[in-house]
Design a protein around this motif. Sequence first.
Motif, PDB file in Angstrom:
ATOM      1  N   LEU A 289      12.395   2.445  -4.041  1.00  0.00           N
ATOM      2  CA  LEU A 289      11.606   1.776  -5.060  1.00  0.00           C
ATOM      3  C   LEU A 289      12.486   0.770  -5.789  1.00  0.00           C
ATOM      4  O   LEU A 289      13.498   1.144  -6.394  1.00  0.00           O
ATOM      5  N   LEU A 290      12.104  -0.504  -5.703  1.00  0.00           N
ATOM      6  CA  LEU A 290      12.793  -1.556  -6.432  1.00  0.00           C
ATOM      7  C   LEU A 290      12.038  -1.869  -7.724  1.00  0.00           C
ATOM      8  O   LEU A 290      10.807  -1.913  -7.741  1.00  0.00           O
ATOM      9  N   SER A 291      12.802  -2.105  -8.780  1.00  0.00           N
ATOM     10  CA  SER A 291      12.194  -2.490 -10.057  1.00  0.00           C
ATOM     11  C   SER A 291      13.166  -3.417 -10.765  1.00  0.00           C
ATOM     12  O   SER A 291      14.325  -3.052 -11.000  1.00  0.00           O
ATOM     13  N   GLY A 292      12.702  -4.636 -11.056  1.00  0.00           N
ATOM     14  CA  GLY A 292      13.568  -5.589 -11.712  1.00  0.00           C
ATOM     15  C   GLY A 292      14.819  -5.918 -10.927  1.00  0.00           C
ATOM     16  O   GLY A 292      15.867  -6.211 -11.507  1.00  0.00           O
ATOM     17  N   GLY A 293      14.730  -5.885  -9.606  1.00  0.00           N
ATOM     18  CA  GLY A 293      15.859  -6.234  -8.761  1.00  0.00           C
ATOM     19  C   GLY A 293      16.879  -5.134  -8.568  1.00  0.00           C
ATOM     20  O   GLY A 293      17.930  -5.366  -7.958  1.00  0.00           O
ATOM     21  N   ARG A 294      16.581  -3.939  -9.068  1.00  0.00           N
ATOM     22  CA  ARG A 294      17.500  -2.801  -8.912  1.00  0.00           C
ATOM     23  C   ARG A 294      16.777  -1.619  -8.271  1.00  0.00           C
ATOM     24  O   ARG A 294      15.546  -1.544  -8.306  1.00  0.00           O
ATOM     25  N   VAL A 295      17.551  -0.712  -7.708  1.00  0.00           N
ATOM     26  CA  VAL A 295      16.972   0.484  -7.098  1.00  0.00           C
ATOM     27  C   VAL A 295      16.623   1.471  -8.202  1.00  0.00           C
ATOM     28  O   VAL A 295      17.503   1.961  -8.924  1.00  0.00           O
TER      29      VAL A 295
ATOM     30  N   GLY B 274       1.671  17.107   4.886  1.00  0.00           N
ATOM     31  CA  GLY B 274       2.349  17.195   3.606  1.00  0.00           C
ATOM     32  C   GLY B 274       2.808  15.870   3.043  1.00  0.00           C
ATOM     33  O   GLY B 274       3.451  15.820   1.991  1.00  0.00           O
ATOM     34  N   ARG B 275       2.483  14.762   3.728  1.00  0.00           N
ATOM     35  CA  ARG B 275       2.902  13.455   3.218  1.00  0.00           C
ATOM     36  C   ARG B 275       2.050  13.044   2.012  1.00  0.00           C
ATOM     37  O   ARG B 275       0.862  13.333   1.971  1.00  0.00           O
ATOM     38  N   PRO B 276       2.652  12.354   1.051  1.00  0.00           N
ATOM     39  CA  PRO B 276       1.936  12.029  -0.184  1.00  0.00           C
ATOM     40  C   PRO B 276       0.892  10.930   0.004  1.00  0.00           C
ATOM     41  O   PRO B 276       1.119   9.964   0.724  1.00  0.00           O
ATOM     42  N   GLU B 277      -0.232  11.097  -0.659  1.00  0.00           N
ATOM     43  CA  GLU B 277      -1.265  10.074  -0.715  1.00  0.00           C
ATOM     44  C   GLU B 277      -1.487   9.703  -2.175  1.00  0.00           C
ATOM     45  O   GLU B 277      -1.588  10.579  -3.037  1.00  0.00           O
TER      46      GLU B 277
ATOM     47  N   SER C 238      12.981  10.743   0.113  1.00  0.00           N
ATOM     48  CA  SER C 238      11.828  10.966   0.974  1.00  0.00           C
ATOM     49  C   SER C 238      10.579  10.414   0.300  1.00  0.00           C
ATOM     50  O   SER C 238      10.567  10.194  -0.925  1.00  0.00           O
ATOM     51  N   PRO C 239       9.497  10.182   1.060  1.00  0.00           N
ATOM     52  CA  PRO C 239       8.263   9.711   0.426  1.00  0.00           C
ATOM     53  C   PRO C 239       7.804  10.618  -0.713  1.00  0.00           C
ATOM     54  O   PRO C 239       7.335  10.127  -1.758  1.00  0.00           O
ATOM     55  N   ALA C 240       7.932  11.930  -0.554  1.00  0.00           N
ATOM     56  CA  ALA C 240       7.496  12.855  -1.593  1.00  0.00           C
ATOM     57  C   ALA C 240       8.353  12.730  -2.854  1.00  0.00           C
ATOM     58  O   ALA C 240       7.871  12.948  -3.969  1.00  0.00           O
ATOM     59  N   GLU C 241       9.615  12.364  -2.693  1.00  0.00           N
ATOM     60  CA  GLU C 241      10.506  12.224  -3.845  1.00  0.00           C
ATOM     61  C   GLU C 241      10.268  10.931  -4.602  1.00  0.00           C
ATOM     62  O   GLU C 241      10.495  10.856  -5.813  1.00  0.00           O
ATOM     63  N   VAL C 242       9.826   9.883  -3.892  1.00  0.00           N
ATOM     64  CA  VAL C 242       9.656   8.576  -4.526  1.00  0.00           C
ATOM     65  C   VAL C 242       8.228   8.363  -5.019  1.00  0.00           C
ATOM     66  O   VAL C 242       8.007   7.765  -6.077  1.00  0.00           O
ATOM     67  N   LEU C 243       7.259   8.839  -4.264  1.00  0.00           N
ATOM     68  CA  LEU C 243       5.854   8.638  -4.647  1.00  0.00           C
ATOM     69  C   LEU C 243       5.406   9.764  -5.574  1.00  0.00           C
ATOM     70  O   LEU C 243       4.688  10.686  -5.192  1.00  0.00           O
ATOM     71  N   THR C 244       5.823   9.679  -6.818  1.00  0.00           N
ATOM     72  CA  THR C 244       5.398  10.633  -7.833  1.00  0.00           C
ATOM     73  C   THR C 244       4.589   9.899  -8.888  1.00  0.00           C
ATOM     74  O   THR C 244       4.755   8.693  -9.104  1.00  0.00           O
ATOM     75  N   GLY C 245       3.710  10.622  -9.545  1.00  0.00           N
ATOM     76  CA  GLY C 245       2.895  10.010 -10.581  1.00  0.00           C
ATOM     77  C   GLY C 245       3.736   9.399 -11.686  1.00  0.00           C
ATOM     78  O   GLY C 245       3.409   8.330 -12.221  1.00  0.00           O
ATOM     79  N   GLU C 246       4.841  10.058 -12.025  1.00  0.00           N
ATOM     80  CA  GLU C 246       5.705   9.566 -13.094  1.00  0.00           C
ATOM     81  C   GLU C 246       6.354   8.232 -12.728  1.00  0.00           C
ATOM     82  O   GLU C 246       6.335   7.278 -13.510  1.00  0.00           O
TER      83      GLU C 246
ATOM     84  N   ASP D  72       0.839  -1.187   0.000  1.00  0.00           N
ATOM     85  CA  ASP D  72       0.000   0.000   0.000  1.00  0.00           C
ATOM     86  C   ASP D  72       0.882   1.247   0.000  1.00  0.00           C
ATOM     87  O   ASP D  72       1.521   1.588   0.995  1.00  0.00           O
ATOM     88  N   LEU D  73       0.904   1.951  -1.120  1.00  0.00           N
ATOM     89  CA  LEU D  73       1.816   3.085  -1.274  1.00  0.00           C
ATOM     90  C   LEU D  73       1.435   4.254  -0.374  1.00  0.00           C
ATOM     91  O   LEU D  73       2.314   4.950   0.152  1.00  0.00           O
ATOM     92  N   SER D  74       0.148   4.478  -0.187  1.00  0.00           N
ATOM     93  CA  SER D  74      -0.273   5.571   0.687  1.00  0.00           C
ATOM     94  C   SER D  74       0.124   5.303   2.139  1.00  0.00           C
ATOM     95  O   SER D  74       0.580   6.202   2.851  1.00  0.00           O
TER      96      SER D  74
END
Length: 257
Positions: free
Chosen positions: A211-217, A248-251, A222-230, A198-200
Amino acid sequence: MSHLVVRDLSVVLDRRAVLSGVGLDVRDGDWLAVIGANGAGKSTLLRALAGVLPFGGEVLVDDVPLRRLKPRERARLLACAPQSPALPVDMTVFDYALLGRTPYIPYLGRESRHDREVTASVLERLDLSPLAARPLARLSGGERQRVVLARALAQQAPVLLLDEPTTALDLGHQQQVLELVDRLRLADGLTVVTTLHDLSLAGQYADSMMLLSGGRVAASGSPAEVLTGELIGEHFDARVRVAAGPGGRPEVHLERP
């Protein structure tokens, strides 16, 4: 409190690279949430840190390389609550939590009075004392999650690894478990690493995220830097709207295409 550092960690299973070049740095008493799509390597990362899987690279707690430690020594520094532990149905809550004291019990020895006192204290803090004599088979989902957490806390390790601690819980129990982890982290100065779907929820509780993707970072910060729409769109194949919540935490909100 303890400082956890991972450098260039890799895991190969069945000749396939599951994790490659993973690095992280979790400061004393901080909470890192590891996120990623299914198969990204989140659980593998925690199992490697816990010493369950062989790995390349380096894992240090307060500058101590864990590779040089015996399993019992490692267990005094890192405690892990797996996502789907084997729960012996006939074992009582107290006896299961007492297993967390194994790193301190001599080979062929028995638990001491101190071990039982530590276990009783942990159960009390988790509001499990009334269930101490109850068999594990007779627990609800939320109770089972707390019991698994109790076993990990009974290890009295400064670093706590939690693999999807809210799996299969309803909203109320999800909140209760995460609030409990946060209170214990602040009270005891624990360094916490969790995987969360659950990202929120991850954004509400964690100090930092990876954020891991395909076994790599793929991203960290910060949560705001990682939880972006892009980033979410690219690595989860989902269309979302990210808004600022309390403090100010991302939802993260799903949007229909």
